[in-house]
Each structure stands twice: as C-alpha cells, then as structure tokens.
Design an enzyme around this catalytic site. Structure first.
Site, PDB file in Angstrom:
ATOM      1  N   GLN A  33      62.269  87.308  51.562  1.00  0.00           N
ATOM      2  CA  GLN A  33      63.449  87.512  52.402  1.00  0.00           C
ATOM      3  C   GLN A  33      64.709  87.697  51.572  1.00  0.00           C
ATOM      4  O   GLN A  33      65.612  88.440  51.950  1.00  0.00           O
ATOM      5  CB  GLN A  33      63.619  86.329  53.348  1.00  0.00           C
ATOM      6  CG  GLN A  33      62.579  86.286  54.444  1.00  0.00           C
ATOM      7  CD  GLN A  33      62.475  87.595  55.194  1.00  0.00           C
ATOM      8  OE1 GLN A  33      63.379  87.987  55.914  1.00  0.00           O
ATOM      9  NE2 GLN A  33      61.362  88.287  55.032  1.00  0.00           N
ATOM     10  N   HIS A  72      65.812  91.253  50.751  1.00  0.00           N
ATOM     11  CA  HIS A  72      66.344  92.133  51.804  1.00  0.00           C
ATOM     12  C   HIS A  72      67.775  92.549  51.496  1.00  0.00           C
ATOM     13  O   HIS A  72      68.152  93.708  51.693  1.00  0.00           O
ATOM     14  CB  HIS A  72      66.297  91.434  53.156  1.00  0.00           C
ATOM     15  CG  HIS A  72      65.088  91.761  53.964  1.00  0.00           C
ATOM     16  ND1 HIS A  72      64.811  93.031  54.417  1.00  0.00           N
ATOM     17  CD2 HIS A  72      64.074  90.986  54.404  1.00  0.00           C
ATOM     18  CE1 HIS A  72      63.674  93.025  55.104  1.00  0.00           C
ATOM     19  NE2 HIS A  72      63.213  91.790  55.098  1.00  0.00           N
ATOM     20  N   GLU A  91      65.730  82.451  61.730  1.00  0.00           N
ATOM     21  CA  GLU A  91      65.112  83.693  62.202  1.00  0.00           C
ATOM     22  C   GLU A  91      63.600  83.624  61.991  1.00  0.00           C
ATOM     23  O   GLU A  91      62.807  83.870  62.898  1.00  0.00           O
ATOM     24  CB  GLU A  91      65.703  84.884  61.431  1.00  0.00           C
ATOM     25  CG  GLU A  91      65.062  86.212  61.786  1.00  0.00           C
ATOM     26  CD  GLU A  91      65.461  87.320  60.830  1.00  0.00           C
ATOM     27  OE1 GLU A  91      65.262  88.499  61.183  1.00  0.00           O
ATOM     28  OE2 GLU A  91      65.955  87.030  59.720  1.00  0.00           O
ATOM     29  N   HIS A  92      63.189  83.316  60.760  1.00  0.00           N
ATOM     30  CA  HIS A  92      61.776  83.127  60.417  1.00  0.00           C
ATOM     31  C   HIS A  92      61.564  81.675  60.010  1.00  0.00           C
ATOM     32  O   HIS A  92      62.346  81.132  59.230  1.00  0.00           O
ATOM     33  CB  HIS A  92      61.369  84.024  59.243  1.00  0.00           C
ATOM     34  CG  HIS A  92      61.658  85.479  59.445  1.00  0.00           C
ATOM     35  ND1 HIS A  92      62.781  86.098  58.903  1.00  0.00           N
ATOM     36  CD2 HIS A  92      60.980  86.439  60.107  1.00  0.00           C
ATOM     37  CE1 HIS A  92      62.770  87.378  59.229  1.00  0.00           C
ATOM     38  NE2 HIS A  92      61.692  87.615  59.966  1.00  0.00           N
ATOM     39  N   ASP A 136      56.321  90.773  59.434  1.00  0.00           N
ATOM     40  CA  ASP A 136      57.187  91.921  59.162  1.00  0.00           C
ATOM     41  C   ASP A 136      56.459  93.242  59.348  1.00  0.00           C
ATOM     42  O   ASP A 136      57.079  94.262  59.646  1.00  0.00           O
ATOM     43  CB  ASP A 136      57.719  91.848  57.726  1.00  0.00           C
ATOM     44  CG  ASP A 136      59.056  91.132  57.635  1.00  0.00           C
ATOM     45  OD1 ASP A 136      59.616  90.789  58.690  1.00  0.00           O
ATOM     46  OD2 ASP A 136      59.535  90.914  56.511  1.00  0.00           O
ATOM     47  N   HIS A 148      80.073  88.775 106.202  1.00  0.00           N
ATOM     48  CA  HIS A 148      78.705  88.375 105.850  1.00  0.00           C
ATOM     49  C   HIS A 148      78.011  87.764 107.075  1.00  0.00           C
ATOM     50  O   HIS A 148      76.840  88.056 107.358  1.00  0.00           O
ATOM     51  CB  HIS A 148      78.719  87.345 104.715  1.00  0.00           C
ATOM     52  CG  HIS A 148      78.888  87.930 103.344  1.00  0.00           C
ATOM     53  ND1 HIS A 148      80.026  88.585 102.952  1.00  0.00           N
ATOM     54  CD2 HIS A 148      78.030  87.956 102.273  1.00  0.00           C
ATOM     55  CE1 HIS A 148      79.887  88.980 101.692  1.00  0.00           C
ATOM     56  NE2 HIS A 148      78.678  88.603 101.263  1.00  0.00           N
TER      57      HIS A 148
END
Length: 432
Positions: A255, A258, A322-323, A356, A415
């Site tokens: 990661q 990235h 996230e992960h 992934d 109504h």
C-alpha cells in the site's frame, strides 16, 4: 516509521492522523477549475490537461484506431490474468442481486421495492505513475451487471496524449466504448457539468488523489452523486507472534507504494514481531522499483504496540481503515468485533493484493476514516431502490382515518382532503 508503545487513549487522535491536506487547502483550486469547465467546456478541460498532464492533444476522446491497436500491445498472459479477475469479480457481484421485496402491510395496502440501474455513470480511472486498469474491472463489471445504460470513462493520458493500452483493453472487454483522455479535477468537472465532448453523468465512481477526492465532493453540490470519498490508499494490519514478519512487511509496502500520501499502520500484540517487521520493511523497501514513493509513505506510517486485543480492536475501530488485515491466533475476535473497515483480509495467506486484483471483492473503498459511514463499492452502488404502492378501496378505508388525523395534526389540510374525498365517495357509493 513512527513507533508507539501502548499509547493512552487521549493520544490516539494525533497518533492516527492521516497525512492529508485539509479540504480548505484544496477547495479553492477545485472551485476555480469547476467554474471554468462549467463556463468554457472542452476549452477549459484542454487547458488544465496541458497544465497538469502536459497533454496537448486536440482530441479528448480515444479514437477507434487507438482502441483497435490496444489489444495488440497486451500480452496473452496478462489477458488471461485479467479474464480470471474479471470472472471472479463478476461472480461475487452477481451474487449480490436481490429480488423484489413485496408485502401487504394491511389488507388492501400492497407495498413493494424494486432496484433500478442508474442510467448514466462516469468512471474515473487513475493513470500517471500507476495505471490502475484493475479499477475498471471493479467499476465496469458491476455497472454492467446492474444494467447501467451509459458508462463513460475518464483517465489521465501520458504527455504524448496516449492512454496505457492495458487500460484501453480492459475497458473494451468490459463493454465501455466512450473513453476520454482527461484526468484530475478537470475530469470530475467535465462529468459533473458535461462539455461539448464529454457527457454529464448522474453518478461518478473511482478513486484518486486528494484533489480528485475534493472534486468529487464538490460535484455533489451540482446534483451529481458519488460512490464515496476515496482518497489516498491506506492499510492497517493487526498481528501477533503467529504472524510472518516478511508477509506483514510486504503487505505494508504494497500500500505504501501507491503514493507518497498513502499511510500504513501495524498494530502489533508482540514487541518482537514489531521489531522484526520494521527490519523487514527496510530490507524489502530497498529492492522496490517505486522505492522513493514507498519511502515517503513509510515516513507517514505507524508501528503501534498494544498490550491487549481489546485495546487493539478499539483503536482499529477508531482509525476505520480502508484495508484491514488480521494475522493473529484468534482472528475471530477481530472479525466479529470490527465495525469500521472498508475490506477485511483474514490469515497469513490472504494478502491485501488479492482484493486489489482477483479474489472477487471490490477494491474501491472508503478512506480517511470514512469507513465509519460508507461501504465500499458493490452492486447496489450502481442501482437505486424505488418503492411502489397500490391501495384498494378496502385498503384506503383501513388506513384513511389514520392519515386524516396525522395530516390534520401537522396542519396540512390538503393532505387530509386527498384522503377525505376518497372516503366520502366510498361512503356515498355504499349508500346508493
């Protein structure tokens, strides 16, 4: 990497802070570009493509000849790998289909819910230093399963105006025919407003850097939905002495590579493992082609020792990764206790890389703590639920008086009248 040993709870906020700029730092730039794209269309898109990507191509859309040539530049081995991943993603997302939900809430009152596809969707696919063709699979496959009628794709080009052939090939096998050489803020703006070349869409999907993330959030002010705030990638691993230090280090680095603004965290229940992982990270880092990028991310990352599983779990739920990888002797404790995470990976032989690419789950996930409120992309992300109701004469008589009383209590006479007129007619017809 910053190390911390059994931090007190009042230290967690500063310890777990992401290395991201604030929205205020970025928003002015995004608003300026949005305004120009809205007013000037293609001209503004091309201007910012030249400025940010160095692309001076006069054509925003990928040509038929470029599409035809792309498959010739992709090896058979990679095509097979993409096919395997595509099939697993298809299986997992097809399994997420739900049937119509129907119930008669009271005699004569029938209510049901059905899913309908979002008709126009835009996919943003990061390019640049890492052309994420796998993200096309993650977005286009469920979009096709859902039945979205129009799918367009924007991706940043190289300086010569070309798009990575694997991105083009993957888009083609996923049935995408409209592909544009546009990246960054200008791509999100173009899909938000529409230009002479690029269609306006109803919902925008796809990850990106912090500028893309803020651009997507700004798009929601202009009647365009987004999948989620998905910015720089992040990973948290919880591990004890049963974990393989080399495996853990490789996951952290997967990661970190990235981007320089990515963040990885190890929460260790073993001081010895923590030290072993730190050594492995440095050893594996040296041979990575993206060493400098990963190194910058590692500087923003954390090695945290916790004295108990309970405290570790509480910290992890606060971070909302996230992960989330679980490498412990008792994974069920964390599997059952995790409430805030985008995607969870269990055991020594479940690398985050599997999610992934090819296991079948979706890798478009909430970052920056948004896993507390958002799900990752799934089949329902490409649909909306519409409710239906059909009420018979018997049904309106059973619920009519309750509606009248509630409408009158809220001071909404029209109504009430909408029900009263119907009830009066039914009474009159009975008396005839």
């Amino acid at each position: 990497m910053i190390k911390s040993f059994d931090p007190e709870k009042n230290e967690w906020f500063s310890l777990l802070k992401r290395p991201t700029q604030t929205v205020e730092d970025i928003e002015k730039v995004v608003e300026q570009i949005f305004g120009e794209v809205r007013d000037q269309g293609d001209e503004a898109v091309k201007k910012y493509s030249r400025l940010f990507d160095g692309n001076g191509s006069p054509n925003l859309e990928v040509s038929e000849s470029e599409l035809a040539n792309a498959p010739l530049q992709v090896t058979d081995e990679l095509k097979k790998a993409i096919d395997l991943a595509k099939e697993n993603i298809r299986k997992f997302h097809t399994a997420q289909r739900t049937e119509r939900v129907s119930v008669e809430t009271i005699a004569g009152v029938k209510c049901w819910q059905e899913k309908r596809p979002i008709q126009k969707v835009g996919l943003y696919i990061p390019g640049g230093t890492a052309p994420l063709f796998s993200t096309i699979l993650m977005l286009a496959v469920p979009a096709q399963i859902a039945g979205c009628k129009e799918i367009i794709l924007c991706t940043p080009p190289a300086k010569d105006g070309s798009v990575n052939p694997v991105i083009l090939y993957t888009a083609m096998i996923c049935g995408i025919k409209r592909i544009y050489k546009v990246g960054g803020i200008q791509a999100i703006a173009a899909m938000t407003f529409g230009t002479e070349s690029i269609e306006k869409v109803y919902k925008i999907f796809g990850p990106g850097n912090q500028y893309v993330t803020v651009a997507k959030q700004l798009a929601t002010k202009y009647n365009v939905a987004i999948d989620m705030p998905a910015g720089p990638s992040e990973l948290l691993v919880v591990a004890d002495q049963s974990a393989n230090a080399a495996f853990v280090a490789s996951d952290l680095l997967s990661q970190a590579e990235h981007g320089a603004d990515s963040q990885v965290v190890l929460v260790s229940l073993s001081k010895q493992l923590l030290e072993e992982v730190e050594e492995e990270v440095q050893k594996q880092l040296e041979v990575l082609p993206r060493k400098e990028i990963a190194k910058s991310a590692i500087e923003n990352s954390r090695l945290i020792f916790m004295t108990s599983e309970e405290k570790a779990l509480e910290l992890i739920n606060e971070y909302a990764p996230e992960h989330f990888i679980i490498c412990t002797k008792t994974p069920d404790f964390f599997v059952e206790g995790i409430n805030n995470a985008g995607s969870v990976f269990i055991g020594n032989y479940t690398p985050e890389s599997a999610g992934d690419y090819a296991s079948g789950t979706n890798h478009t996930l909430p970052t920056n703590g948004y896993a507390k409120q958002y799900s990752g992309v799934n089949l329902d992300s490409f649909t909306k639920a519409i409710t239906f109701q059909e009420i018979s004469a018997e049904g309106i008589q059973k619920i009519g008086n309750a509606i009248e009383l509630m409408a009158e209590a809220e001071g909404l006479q029209a109504h009430k009248n909408a029900v009263s007129l119907r009830l009066d007619e039914l009474k009159a017809s009975k008396n005839e």
